[in-house]
Design a protein around this motif. Structure first.
Motif, mmCIF file in Angstrom:
data_model
loop_
_atom_site.group_PDB
_atom_site.id
_atom_site.type_symbol
_atom_site.label_atom_id
_atom_site.label_comp_id
_atom_site.label_asym_id
_atom_site.label_seq_id
_atom_site.Cartn_x
_atom_site.Cartn_y
_atom_site.Cartn_z
ATOM 1 N N LEU A 1 39.191 -7.135 110.388
ATOM 2 C CA LEU A 1 40.162 -8.183 110.685
ATOM 3 C C LEU A 1 40.087 -9.346 109.689
ATOM 4 N N THR B 1 43.168 -10.413 107.280
ATOM 5 C CA THR B 1 43.657 -11.789 107.352
ATOM 6 C C THR B 1 43.629 -12.443 105.977
ATOM 7 N N ALA C 1 46.456 -11.208 103.873
ATOM 8 C CA ALA C 1 47.745 -11.766 104.276
ATOM 9 C C ALA C 1 47.972 -13.160 103.693
ATOM 10 N N TYR C 2 46.906 -13.945 103.541
ATOM 11 C CA TYR C 2 47.037 -15.299 103.010
ATOM 12 C C TYR C 2 47.004 -15.371 101.482
ATOM 13 N N THR D 1 42.237 -18.203 101.540
ATOM 14 C CA THR D 1 41.775 -16.819 101.396
ATOM 15 C C THR D 1 40.278 -16.743 101.116
ATOM 16 N N ILE E 1 38.157 -17.637 104.202
ATOM 17 C CA ILE E 1 38.219 -16.584 105.226
ATOM 18 C C ILE E 1 37.365 -15.398 104.795
ATOM 19 N N THR F 1 33.868 -14.250 106.475
ATOM 20 C CA THR F 1 33.812 -12.909 107.056
ATOM 21 C C THR F 1 32.600 -12.149 106.539
#
Length: 125
Positions: A31, A35, A38-39, A66, A69, A73
């Motif tokens: 995830l 994510t 996507a950014y 980005t 994130i 992660t």
């Protein structure tokens, strides 16, 4: 607990916690990477995943949010793998085996994916 389960070594609870930690690691990684993709304004799946954190030198470029994130992660995933391997280390079935050591080593590689990037010898993000 039956005699058969006791003969397997360790407790079921420790093994279950380690398994759940690894399951959560997979979900968080999947995830988080999706994510971050996507950014990212120019990311294509033909690029390396570590480009989400920062591009390769000599002119590294970091896109926000980005990079935050992706790096968050990877740090979270590495910490979860470390937790799972440390729980497995205390289990009699894995004690003294290479699996717990491999888990610890893989957590470092998950936390810092930029170190093992081809063609670079340093952390570049």
């Amino acid at each position: 607990m039956s005699a058969y389960l006791k003969s397997l070594g360790g407790s079921i609870a420790d093994t279950a916690i380690a398994g759940v930690a690894l399951l959560i690691t997979g979900g968080v990684s999947l995830l988080g990477i999706i994510t971050a993709e996507a950014y990212h304004p120019d990311y294509a799946t033909t690029q390396e995943i570590s480009d989400l954190g920062s591009t390769a030198p000599p002119n590294p470029v970091s896109y926000e949010p980005t990079a935050t994130i992706f790096n968050g992660t990877m740090l979270t995933s590495g910490a979860l793998v470390l937790v799972a391997s440390s729980i497995g280390w205390g289990d009699r079935a894995y004690s003294g085996s290479r699996s717990a050591s491999l888990g610890s080593a893989s957590s470092v590689s998950v936390c810092f994916p930029e170190i093992w990037r081809p063609g670079t010898a340093f952390l570049h993000s």
